[in-house]
Design a protein around this motif. Structure first.
Motif, PDB file in Angstrom:
ATOM      1  N   ARG A 164       1.095  -1.120   0.059  1.00  0.00           N
ATOM      2  CA  ARG A 164       0.214  -0.062  -0.279  1.00  0.00           C
ATOM      3  C   ARG A 164       1.230   1.038   0.185  1.00  0.00           C
ATOM      4  O   ARG A 164      -0.125   2.304  -0.319  1.00  0.00           O
ATOM      5  N   PRO A 232       3.541   2.712 -11.661  1.00  0.00           N
ATOM      6  CA  PRO A 232       2.823   4.478 -11.244  1.00  0.00           C
ATOM      7  C   PRO A 232       1.973   4.570 -10.123  1.00  0.00           C
ATOM      8  O   PRO A 232       2.562   6.007  -8.955  1.00  0.00           O
ATOM      9  N   GLY A 233       2.030   3.845  -9.190  1.00  0.00           N
ATOM     10  CA  GLY A 233       1.750   4.182  -7.352  1.00  0.00           C
ATOM     11  C   GLY A 233       0.566   3.503  -6.827  1.00  0.00           C
ATOM     12  O   GLY A 233       0.168   3.712  -6.077  1.00  0.00           O
ATOM     13  N   ASP A 234      -0.418   3.339  -8.332  1.00  0.00           N
ATOM     14  CA  ASP A 234      -1.584   2.569  -7.174  1.00  0.00           C
ATOM     15  C   ASP A 234      -1.813   1.024  -7.322  1.00  0.00           C
ATOM     16  O   ASP A 234      -1.772   0.785  -6.162  1.00  0.00           O
ATOM     17  N   ASP A 235      -2.238   0.214  -8.387  1.00  0.00           N
ATOM     18  CA  ASP A 235      -2.663  -1.348  -7.781  1.00  0.00           C
ATOM     19  C   ASP A 235      -1.325  -1.624  -7.895  1.00  0.00           C
ATOM     20  O   ASP A 235      -0.585  -1.703  -9.333  1.00  0.00           O
TER      21      ASP A 235
END
Lengths: 338, 175
Positions: A164, A232-235
Motif C-alpha cells: 500500500r 505508477p503507484g496505485d494498483d
C-alpha cells in the motif's frame, strides 16, 4: 550566559522539533538511494527476527489457503505427467529447507535443524544436488540453471511484504550468509519481483517492483521493442511500460519480458502482459498499461538470481561511470533511436 | 506515581503499541487503501503535562521503530515528530473554561466526547496529511492520495477510539 540558557529553555521545543525533523527527513531522503543508514531497515537482525516470528505465527492461519494452493499444484502436476514433458520442470517452493513437521527452517534460529535437513537430503543418492534441487527451474517462463555453482539460484521465503505504500519493500529470510549481495535480482515463478537493497547476516531487504524508483529494462517479446517498466503507484497488479515509440504497433495480450539491459535480471524473464495502450497528446511515447505476472498480494516463495554476465559488464561499465548502488534504472542513452 | 514507575509504565506502553502495530495491525487495510497507524495512540495518550522535549523525543523514537520495520527511512519519524510538536498547540486550543485539572488525562470519559473527538480527529488528520504527502514526495495524484488519507484517518481514529473505550478507566466525569 544566563540569558542564553533562558533562551535555549524557552525555545527548546522549536529547536528540538527542527532538529528531529531534519534528521528524519535526511534519513527518509537518503533511504531509497543507498543503505547508508543500514540499521534503519528491516534487514537488520532484530527486526528480521521479529518479522520471521510473525510469519511463523501467520502461517498457521494460512493453512487452509496453502492447502488449496497445493491441491491446485497437484492437479497441475498430475496433468503434466501425461505428456512426457520433462523439460518444463517447475519448482515453486521445494528447495526451501523444512523440518519434519513442515515448518520453514530459519537457519540461525534453529541451526541444528538446518544442518540436519541438509544432511538428510544429502547422502541418499550420494549426489546432494541431484536429490535436493532440480537442474533447472522455470522462473518467469525462462529456464534457469539451478546447479551452476558460480551463479546459484537462492530460494527464499518472503517474511514481510507491503503493497500500500508508495515505495514498497520485501524482506527475505536469506542474507549475506547465503551469498546474497545488494543489487541482485529477485524472481518468482510468476516473473520479476525486485532487486536486493540491503542485506544482513540472515535477512535481506528487497526493492519491490512496486517501488517508485524501481525501473526494469524490458522489451516486448513479439518484436523486441525496448522500454522500461515502472510502477505508477496505485494498483499492485498493474504497471506502465514507458518509452515505446508512438509509431510502433502494439497488440493487447503481448508478453513483456526483461531485456537484460540493466544487468540485474537474466534476459527474457516474464514481467507482464499488455492490457491496454493509449496515445496521450502531450507525450512522445505510448502509454502502455501492463498486467503484472507476479501477484504481489500472495507472494510467498521467491528466488534470488545472479545475472550471468553481470560482473563482467559491471566492471566494464564502471570504467565509464562512477557507480553507486541504486535501484535499477534504464539510462535514456541505451534506448534505440528510431 | 513515582518517577521510575512512570518511566517503566511508558516503556511498557511503547512496547505494546509498537508490537501491536507491527505484528497485528500493520497487516490490515481498509478498502485496500487505508492503513491503521495505531502507534499514534502512544503519543496522543501520553500524560497532558509531558514536557515538550520528552514528547518530541518519544515521538521520534516511536517513528524510528516504525521506520525500521516498514523500511521507510525517516518517514514515520518525521510525521510522528510533527504530531508530537502539534499536540500541545491543539491541547491549548481545546483548554476547558477553567483550565486542565491536575488529574486530567487524554481520556474520553473524563474529557467528554466532544473534546476527545476534536482532539483525535484534528491531530490524526494533520499527521496523515503530512505522512501521505511526504511519502508521495509530490502532489501528483492528489485525489488518490486524499482518498488514502481519508480512509486512513477513518481507520486510525476508529481503532484509537476503540482502544480508549476498552482500556481507559471510566471515572467520574468532570462536573
Amino acid at each position: 550566559m544566563r540569558n542564553l540558557l533562558a533562551f535555549l529553555l524557552r525555545f527548546q521545543g522549536v529547536m528540538l522539533f527542527v532538529l528531529l525533523e531534519v534528521v528524519s527527513l535526511f534519513l527518509f531522503i537518503t533511504n531509497s538511494s543507498y543503505q547508508r543508514a543500514a540499521f534503519f531497515n528491516s534487514a537488520n537482525a532484530y527486526a528480521g527476527v521479529v518479522l520471521a516470528r510473525r510469519t511463523e505465527v501467520a502461517d498457521y492461519f494460512q493453512l487452509a489457503n496453502l492447502n488449496k494452493q497445493l491441491l491446485a499444484d497437484n492437479a497441475r502436476l498430475r496433468q503434466r505427467l501425461y505428456p512426457p514433458d520433462f523439460t518444463r520442470r517447475e519448482a515453486d517452493s521445494l528447495p526451501v529447507g523444512r523440518d519434519t513437521l513442515g515448518h520453514i527452517i530459519y537457519r540461525h534460529l534453529r541451526p541444528d535443524l538446518a544442518t540436519l535437513a541438509t544432511q538428510v537430503a544429502a547422502p541418499a543418492a550420494g549426489d546432494r544436488m541431484a536429490t535436493s534441487k532440480p537442474d533447472t527451474l522455470l522462473l518467469g517462463s525462462v529456464r534457469l540453471a539451478a546447479r551452476d555453482d558460480a551463479y546459484p539460484l537462492l530460494p527464499a521465503r518472503v517474511i514481510s511484504n507491503s503493497l500500500r505504500a508508495v515505495d514498497n519493500y520485501l524482506t527475505l529470510n536469506v542474507g549475506a550468509a547465503d551469498g546474497v549481495q545488494p543489487g541482485l535480482g529477485v524472481l518468482s515463478a510468476g516473473g520479476v519481483v525486485g532487486q536486493v537493497k540491503a542485506v544482513s547476516q540472515h535477512y535481506a531487504t528487497v526493492f519491490s517492483l512496486l517501488h517508485s524508483k524501481m525501473a526494469v529494462a524490458a522489451k516486448i517479446k513479439r518484436d523486441g521493442t525496448f522500454g522500461s517498466v515502472k510502477w505508477p503507484g496505485d494498483d499492485y497488479s498493474s504497471a506502465l511500460l514507458d518509452y515505446i515509440p508512438r509509431q510502433n504497433r502494439l497488440v493487447r495480450g503481448d508478453s513483456v519480458v526483461t531485456s537484460g539491459y540493466n544487468s540485474v535480471f537474466p534476459e527474457g524473464v516474464f514481467v507482464g502482459t499488455i492490457e491496454s495502450f493509449e496515445k496521450e497528446p502531450d507525450k512522445n511515447f505510448w502509454t502502455v498499461h501492463l498486467r503484472l505476472g507476479v501477484d504481489f498480494s500472495r507472494l510467498t516463495y521467491v528466488y534470488v538470481v545472479h545475472n550471468r554476465p553481470h560482473t563482467e559488464r559491471d566492471s566494464l561499465e564502471a570504467t565509464l561511470t562512477a557507480p553507486e548502488p541504486k535501484p535499477a534504472k534504464v539510462p535514456l542513452t541505451k534506448l534505440p533511436r528510431r | 506515581m513515582s518517577a521510575l514507575g512512570e518511566v517503566l509504565r511508558q516503556l511498557l506502553r511503547f512496547g505494546l503499541y509498537a508490537g501491536v502495530q507491527v505484528l497485528l495491525v500493520g497487516q490490515l487495510s481498509l478498502f485496500g487503501l487505508g492503513w491503521c497507524l495505531l502507534y499514534l495512540g502512544f503519543i496522543l495518550f501520553l500524560p497532558l503535562r509531558t514536557p515538550i522535549a520528552v514528547l518530541l523525543l518519544l515521538g521520534f523514537a516511536m517513528g524510528l521503530a516504525m521506520d525500521i520495520s516498514y523500511n521507510t527511512g525517516g518517514l514515520h519519524a518525521a510525521a510522528a515528530v510533527l504530531l508530537a510538536y502539534l499536540r500541545p498547540w491543539v491541547l491549548r486550543l481545546l483548554t476547558p473554561r477553567d483550565g486542565y485539572d491536575a488529574q486530567d488525562t487524554v481520556n474520553v470519559h473524563q474529557m467528554g466526547w466532544q473534546w476527545f473527538l476534536v482532539y483525535l480527529l484534528l491531530l490524526v488528520s494533520l499527521h496523515h496529511l503530512a505522512y501521505f504527502f511526504l511519502e508521495l514526495g509530490s502532489f501528483q495524484h492528489p485525489l488518490r492520495t486524499l482518498a488514502r488519507v481519508g480512509v486512513s484517518i477513518l481507520f486510525t481514529s476508529t481503532a484509537l477510539l476503540i482502544v480508549q473505550l476498552l482500556f481507559f478507566p471510566v471515572r467520574r466525569s468532570r462536573s
